[in-house]
Design a protein around this motif. Structure first.
Motif, PDB file in Angstrom:
ATOM      1  N   PHE A 120       6.999  -4.585   8.408  1.00 58.48           N
ATOM      2  CA  PHE A 120       5.878  -5.134   9.188  1.00 58.48           C
ATOM      3  C   PHE A 120       5.224  -6.325   8.513  1.00 58.48           C
ATOM      4  O   PHE A 120       4.263  -6.876   9.041  1.00 58.48           O
ATOM      5  N   TYR A 161      -6.305  -7.554  -4.676  1.00 58.59           N
ATOM      6  CA  TYR A 161      -4.929  -8.002  -4.924  1.00 58.59           C
ATOM      7  C   TYR A 161      -4.102  -7.564  -3.710  1.00 58.59           C
ATOM      8  O   TYR A 161      -3.356  -6.597  -3.769  1.00 58.59           O
ATOM      9  N   MET A 162      -4.314  -8.274  -2.610  1.00 55.70           N
ATOM     10  CA  MET A 162      -3.635  -7.907  -1.365  1.00 55.70           C
ATOM     11  C   MET A 162      -2.965  -9.113  -0.719  1.00 55.70           C
ATOM     12  O   MET A 162      -2.690  -9.130   0.469  1.00 55.70           O
ATOM     13  N   GLY A 163      -2.734 -10.150  -1.513  1.00 56.30           N
ATOM     14  CA  GLY A 163      -2.028 -11.314  -0.992  1.00 56.30           C
ATOM     15  C   GLY A 163      -0.526 -11.106  -1.112  1.00 56.30           C
ATOM     16  O   GLY A 163      -0.027  -9.998  -0.926  1.00 56.30           O
ATOM     17  N   GLY A 165       3.082 -10.465  -2.617  1.00 56.81           N
ATOM     18  CA  GLY A 165       3.685  -9.827  -3.784  1.00 56.81           C
ATOM     19  C   GLY A 165       3.199  -8.418  -4.044  1.00 56.81           C
ATOM     20  O   GLY A 165       2.273  -7.924  -3.404  1.00 56.81           O
ATOM     21  N   PRO A 167       1.622  -6.213  -6.884  1.00 57.78           N
ATOM     22  CA  PRO A 167       0.974  -6.323  -8.191  1.00 57.78           C
ATOM     23  C   PRO A 167       1.586  -5.414  -9.262  1.00 57.78           C
ATOM     24  O   PRO A 167       1.687  -5.803 -10.422  1.00 57.78           O
ATOM     25  N   SER A 197      -3.874  -3.323  -4.755  1.00 56.85           N
ATOM     26  CA  SER A 197      -3.175  -2.588  -3.700  1.00 56.85           C
ATOM     27  C   SER A 197      -1.682  -2.548  -4.004  1.00 56.85           C
ATOM     28  O   SER A 197      -1.083  -3.560  -4.345  1.00 56.85           O
ATOM     29  N   HIS A 222       0.675   4.099   5.178  1.00 53.09           N
ATOM     30  CA  HIS A 222       1.146   3.672   6.506  1.00 53.09           C
ATOM     31  C   HIS A 222       1.937   4.706   7.304  1.00 53.09           C
ATOM     32  O   HIS A 222       2.176   4.518   8.502  1.00 53.09           O
ATOM     33  N   GLU A 262      -4.258   3.078   2.465  1.00 51.06           N
ATOM     34  CA  GLU A 262      -4.282   2.123   3.571  1.00 51.06           C
ATOM     35  C   GLU A 262      -3.249   2.601   4.589  1.00 51.06           C
ATOM     36  O   GLU A 262      -2.136   3.000   4.233  1.00 51.06           O
ATOM     37  N   ILE A 264      -1.852   1.333   8.255  1.00 47.39           N
ATOM     38  CA  ILE A 264      -1.825   0.459   9.437  1.00 47.39           C
ATOM     39  C   ILE A 264      -1.502   1.339  10.635  1.00 47.39           C
ATOM     40  O   ILE A 264      -0.548   2.129  10.582  1.00 47.39           O
ATOM     41  N   THR A 298       3.519 -10.084  13.209  1.00 48.97           N
ATOM     42  CA  THR A 298       4.244 -10.991  12.315  1.00 48.97           C
ATOM     43  C   THR A 298       5.537 -11.456  12.974  1.00 48.97           C
ATOM     44  O   THR A 298       6.565 -11.582  12.327  1.00 48.97           O
ATOM     45  N   CYS A 339      -3.867  -9.721   6.626  1.00 50.01           N
ATOM     46  CA  CYS A 339      -2.935  -8.889   5.852  1.00 50.01           C
ATOM     47  C   CYS A 339      -1.530  -9.002   6.408  1.00 50.01           C
ATOM     48  O   CYS A 339      -1.314  -8.848   7.602  1.00 50.01           O
ATOM     49  N   GLY A 340      -0.595  -9.224   5.529  1.00 48.49           N
ATOM     50  CA  GLY A 340       0.802  -9.202   5.943  1.00 48.49           C
ATOM     51  C   GLY A 340       1.268 -10.473   6.611  1.00 48.49           C
ATOM     52  O   GLY A 340       2.429 -10.612   6.983  1.00 48.49           O
TER      53      GLY A 340
HETATM   54  N1  SAH Z   1       2.256  -5.205  -2.094  1.00 52.61           N
HETATM   55  C1  SAH Z   1       0.922  -4.707  -2.029  1.00 52.61           C
HETATM   56  C2  SAH Z   1      -0.133  -5.736  -1.713  1.00 52.61           C
HETATM   57  C3  SAH Z   1       0.131  -6.716  -0.600  1.00 52.61           C
HETATM   58  S1  SAH Z   1      -0.067  -6.201   1.044  1.00 52.61           S
HETATM   59  C4  SAH Z   1       0.869  -3.575  -1.016  1.00 52.61           C
HETATM   60  O1  SAH Z   1       1.855  -3.337  -0.330  1.00 52.61           O
HETATM   61  O2  SAH Z   1      -0.142  -2.892  -0.940  1.00 52.61           O
HETATM   62  C5  SAH Z   1      -1.740  -5.834   1.314  1.00 52.61           C
HETATM   63  C6  SAH Z   1      -1.941  -4.875   2.481  1.00 52.61           C
HETATM   64  O3  SAH Z   1      -1.629  -5.491   3.743  1.00 52.61           O
HETATM   65  C7  SAH Z   1      -1.061  -3.665   2.385  1.00 52.61           C
HETATM   66  O4  SAH Z   1      -1.727  -2.488   2.711  1.00 52.61           O
HETATM   67  C8  SAH Z   1      -0.010  -3.978   3.408  1.00 52.61           C
HETATM   68  O5  SAH Z   1       0.692  -2.875   3.788  1.00 52.61           O
HETATM   69  C9  SAH Z   1      -0.848  -4.605   4.503  1.00 52.61           C
HETATM   70  N2  SAH Z   1      -0.057  -5.294   5.523  1.00 52.61           N
HETATM   71  C10 SAH Z   1       1.157  -5.847   5.390  1.00 52.61           C
HETATM   72  N3  SAH Z   1       1.582  -6.359   6.557  1.00 52.61           N
HETATM   73  C11 SAH Z   1       0.606  -6.132   7.449  1.00 52.61           C
HETATM   74  C12 SAH Z   1       0.440  -6.439   8.841  1.00 52.61           C
HETATM   75  N4  SAH Z   1       1.369  -7.101   9.514  1.00 52.61           N
HETATM   76  N5  SAH Z   1      -0.702  -6.059   9.449  1.00 52.61           N
HETATM   77  C13 SAH Z   1      -1.674  -5.412   8.757  1.00 52.61           C
HETATM   78  N6  SAH Z   1      -1.579  -5.108   7.455  1.00 52.61           N
HETATM   79  C14 SAH Z   1      -0.448  -5.453   6.803  1.00 52.61           C
END
Ligand code: SAH
Length: 361
Positions: A120, A161-163, A165, A167, A197, A222, A262, A264, A298, A339-340
């Motif tokens: 996703f 740290y949710m960009g 990659g 972490p 994250s 998720h 977290e 989604i 996405t 996010c994502g």
């Molecule tokens: N790799 C780390 C941090 C980056 S993602 C991780 O997976 O946590 C940061 C958050 O955005 C994560 O919870 C991820 O699952 C969420 N995310 C990724 N794609 C998304 C999308 N299309 N819609 C909403 N959240 C999303």
């Protein structure tokens, strides 16, 4: 002849002290260099103006500073600002400034690209290029803080740290950067305001516990069964829910902190009451609260967003079982900053290092 130059921000304080001594300078100079690196955030050795010209020249012969440069800013109608940063070796990473009434959050990347390939997530479609250094992670915070000052006249309150990659696949630099963000001789932000994250790496989560990590931890769950989770997150094959739960219990026991799951909500995929029941079962094993996240499209038609009424039902169910549950509305979607959605969309050639962009002034 010349050895590989030293990246100044890769050095520990002790290493800076010995480098300064090696160059024949007085010890207090090391403290000045350290301050330029982590407090004033000099963009070059030349800019360290309280050091003698001679010392700066000697330093520049041995070492380099590799700051990120802002190459693009995009503003969303909701106030979110996405920033593209160019690295010294020509790659681009993205960071986001997310203002809400209560908070001003900086969302930072930890790697260039990502190796995890969650179905996703748009970043998962880019291949992983390299880890960001601790200095590069801190730079994003510094530059986003400057934007917050410039446009909102408000300081940052939170760092996530949710960009781009993962972490925990860049463990050392994640720890070091958080330490620099927290330190009094760094940015001086409380660890309570920093959240890392992870997509879920059991070994590294245990390590966080062993290392007594002080920032908050969020786990991208998720899905509440292995079958569902593996169908969207390949990492679940090697780090299944049971292993993650065991690692999180180790972490919470040693750090005395709770975690955030977290989740989604995907329409008709993981948003039924049965899914909620499965999630409650996991929450009964770990001291956790839940953030329900709105899905951001996405481009792949496979996933859809759960309607808000259903999201509220899901939330109510969890709350009725005593689990603190918030719904996180998506921000910055119109500029692919949510996010994502971080995928260097505007600059694919730059993302792959083929083209170099000019800085924003
Ligand atoms: N790799 C780390 C941090 C980056 S993602 C991780 O997976 O946590 C940061 C958050 O955005 C994560 O919870 C991820 O699952 C969420 N995310 C990724 N794609 C998304 C999308 N299309 N819609 C909403 N959240 C999303």
């Amino acid at each position: 002849m010349n050895a590989k130059p030293i990246d100044l921000r890769e050095l520990s304080k002790e290493e800076v002290i010995s480098l300064v001594a090696e160059l024949g300078e007085k010890p207090y100079r090391a403290a000045q260099v350290w301050e330029w690196l982590w407090k004033t955030h000099a963009s070059s050795i030349e800019a360290m103006s309280n050091l003698s010209k001679d010392f700066r020249a000697k330093l520049a012969e041995r070492a380099v500073l590799r700051p990120l440069v802002v190459v693009e800013e995009q503003k969303s109608t909701d106030g979110t600002i996405k920033c593209a940063f160019r690295t010294w070796d020509g790659h681009v990473v993205e960071g986001v400034l997310i203002p809400t009434e209560k908070r001003i959050t900086a969302c930072v990347s930890s790697q260039i690209g990502c190796s995890l390939d969650c179905d996703f997530c748009a970043t998962g479609k880019l291949k992983r290029v390299r880890n960001l250094s601790a200095g590069e992670i801190v730079d994003q915070v510094v530059q986003i803080a400057r934007l917050a000052e410039k446009y909102l006249k408000r300081p940052l309150t939170n760092i996530v740290y949710m960009g781009m990659g993962e972490p925990l696949l860049n463990y050392t630099n994640t720890m070091r950067s958080a330490e620099r963000i927290n330190a009094e001789d760094g940015l001086g932000m409380s660890y309570r305001r920093i959240t890392v994250s992870t997509a879920g790496l059991a070994k590294q989560i245990r390590q966080l516990g062993d290392d007594g990590a002080k920032f908050n931890l969020a786990l991208s769950l998720h899905a509440a069964t292995d079958e569902k989770r593996s169908s969207m997150m390949p990492i679940n094959d090697s780090n299944n829910i049971e292993e993650l739960v065991a690692a999180l219990r180790h972490y919470t026991r040693l750090t005395r902190k709770n975690v955030t799951f977290e989740y989604i909500l995907f329409r008709d995929l993981n948003d039924s009451l049965e899914d909620a029941r499965d999630l409650v079962r996991i929450c009964s094993k770990v001291d956790a609260k839940v953030n329900l996240i709105e899905y951001n499209p996405t481009d792949d038609g496979r996933f859809q967003r759960t309607p808000i009424e259903k999201a509220l039902q899901f939330q109510n169910y969890l709350e009725s079982k005593g689990i603190t549950t918030r719904i996180r509305r998506s921000r910055g979607r119109d500029i692919d900053a949510a996010c994502g959605q971080l995928a260097n969309k505007n600059e694919p050639a730059v993302a792959s290092g083929e083209r170099v962009m000019k800085p924003v002034r």
